[in-house]
Design an enzyme around this catalytic site. Structure first.
Site, PDB file in Angstrom:
ATOM      1  N   ASP A 110      -4.243 -12.988   3.912  1.00 12.08           N
ATOM      2  CA  ASP A 110      -5.543 -12.515   4.399  1.00 12.08           C
ATOM      3  C   ASP A 110      -6.693 -12.882   3.459  1.00 12.08           C
ATOM      4  O   ASP A 110      -7.795 -12.378   3.606  1.00 12.08           O
ATOM      5  CB  ASP A 110      -5.522 -10.996   4.683  1.00 12.08           C
TER       6      ASP A 110
ATOM      7  N   HIS B   2       0.824  -1.224   0.000  1.00  6.95           N
ATOM      8  CA  HIS B   2       0.000   0.000   0.000  1.00  6.95           C
ATOM      9  C   HIS B   2       0.853   1.267   0.000  1.00  6.95           C
ATOM     10  O   HIS B   2       0.322   2.372  -0.074  1.00  6.95           O
ATOM     11  CB  HIS B   2      -0.947   0.018   1.204  1.00  6.95           C
TER      12      HIS B   2
ATOM     13  N   HIS C  37      -6.233  -7.441  -0.462  1.00  7.96           N
ATOM     14  CA  HIS C  37      -6.476  -6.031  -0.792  1.00  7.96           C
ATOM     15  C   HIS C  37      -5.670  -5.612  -2.024  1.00  7.96           C
ATOM     16  O   HIS C  37      -4.581  -6.136  -2.260  1.00  7.96           O
ATOM     17  CB  HIS C  37      -6.080  -5.136   0.395  1.00  7.96           C
TER      18      HIS C  37
ATOM     19  N   ASP D   6      -2.557 -10.688  -2.318  1.00 10.68           N
ATOM     20  CA  ASP D   6      -3.138 -10.207  -1.053  1.00 10.68           C
ATOM     21  C   ASP D   6      -4.652 -10.002  -1.256  1.00 10.68           C
ATOM     22  O   ASP D   6      -5.120  -9.802  -2.377  1.00 10.68           O
ATOM     23  CB  ASP D   6      -2.463  -8.892  -0.656  1.00 10.68           C
TER      24      ASP D   6
HETATM   25 ZN   LIG Z   1      -4.279  -7.247   2.761  1.00  4.70          ZN
END
Ligand SMILES: [Zn+2]
Length: 347
Positions: free
Chosen positions: A290, A167, A203, A201
């Site tokens: 995750d 991120h 996200h 991931d």
């Molecule tokens: Zn994540």
């Protein structure tokens, strides 16, 4: 042989709490995440642990990050008290709380607290005294992993980075991420030729996409929860395909909440096909654990055998490959999930 790259400096970064819709909850990106994976894998036969002791140079970091941003991060973390007008909170972390809106408030100011908002896009990346060392060594772990891939001695190389990195963009922190570890690894692997990233991931890897948006020599692929419903909300949509210099070098596959293993496996294949068409010479896999059905941050339904399958599919690309740790918040399960991924990769 599996090479596991690890640096204990990550333990220096341990924020106490996260702001969650008006409530404060324990910070999920905790040292135990990485240490559980380390203890799970390090004792196994055929695993060699490599601990880097010399951190990456600032120049190396600035090859993928903005110079002012890197200097800001180092300065505020190592001299925290100097920049806070009142005594630091007992927990020792500065949380960004003022963000410049676009247009009329977007100038970089002298105030370090102002810069904290300027270089941050959310409230999930607080900065404490140990944050710089932890982030620097996390980046070093990734770069060391890339160097080991170039050496070519191991069957698999796993960079156990913490804090995570995907991120973090060219000039911003957020989402538990400070320096983009995967991007630094890519930069090292470029000597082999074009590099493909397949971010698995839960996200969207918005920071990685930001860094390579206009780079025609890096394929940036990410499969993740649909950002209409999930963090980071403003990027990761299918119509983001790269900047004018690199059209189709970015590929996003947003998946609906509730995605199960079989839908996810199809998406992995679609992504691998896209990445292979790019004809890369090396592969970087930002690994988010995750996506697991029992992860507290997750609305997917992946099970253990799905990780074996993903690892095997990645191995079939037949490329020098580096795994880089990103998310994964079920502390008890993380090590086993990483083991399953590697088991598939080596099968
Ligand atoms: Zn994540």
């Amino acid at each position: 042989m599996i090479q596991l790259i690890y640096a204990s400096q990550h333990q220096l970064h341990d924020p106490p709490t996260e702001y969650a819709q008006g409530d404060m909850m324990p910070y999920p990106e905790m040292p135990a995440r990485a240490d559980q994976i380390y203890h799970h894998l390090a004792g196994q036969a055929g695993v060699e642990v490599i601990e880097p002791h010399t951190p990456l140079s600032l120049e190396s970091l600035m090859a993928v990050h903005d110079e002012g941003f890197v200097e800001f991060l180092r300065e505020i973390s190592t001299n925290l008290e100097q920049y806070w007008h009142s005594p630091l909170p007992d927990h020792g972390y500065l949380y960004p709380e003022v963000f410049p809106a676009r247009r009329h408030m977007n100038r970089l100011r002298d105030s370090m607290v102002g810069q904290l908002g300027y270089y941050t896009f959310d409230v999930f990346a607080p900065i404490g005294k140990g944050t710089w060392q932890a982030a620097l060594y996390s980046a070093t772990v990734a770069a060391t992993g890339a160097a080991q891939v170039l050496e070519g001695q191991a069957s698999a190389v796993y960079a156990l980075c913490r804090p995570p990195g995907h991120h973090a963009g060219y000039d911003f922190v957020g989402g538990y991420c400070y320096l983009n570890n995967a991007a630094l690894a890519v930069n090292r692997l470029r000597e082999l030729g074009r590099v493909a990233i397949i971010d698995i991931d839960y996200h969207h890897g918005n920071g990685t996409q930001h860094i390579f948006w206009d780079d025609p020599d890096v394929f940036t692929g990410s499969l993740h929860a649909d950002p209409t419903f999930e963090y980071p909300y403003y990027s990761g949509f299918a119509d983001e395909i790269g900047g004018s210099e690199a059209i189709h070098a970015t590929h996003n596959i947003p998946l609906p909440l509730g995605t199960d293993g079989s839908t996810y496996r199809q998406a992995v294949h679609e992504m691998i096909e896209k990445a292979a068409a790019f004809e890369p010479s090396a592969l970087v896999i930002p690994v988010g654990l995750d996506t697991f059905e029992d992860d507290p941050n997750c609305h997917f339904g992946l099970q253990l055998d799905d990780y074996v399958y993903i690892g095997k599919a990645i191995a079939e690309m037949g490329l020098p490959t580096l795994f880089v740790q990103e998310g994964g918040y079920n502390v008890e399960a993380n090590g086993l999930l990483a083991e399953k991924l590697l088991e598939g990769f080596l099968s």
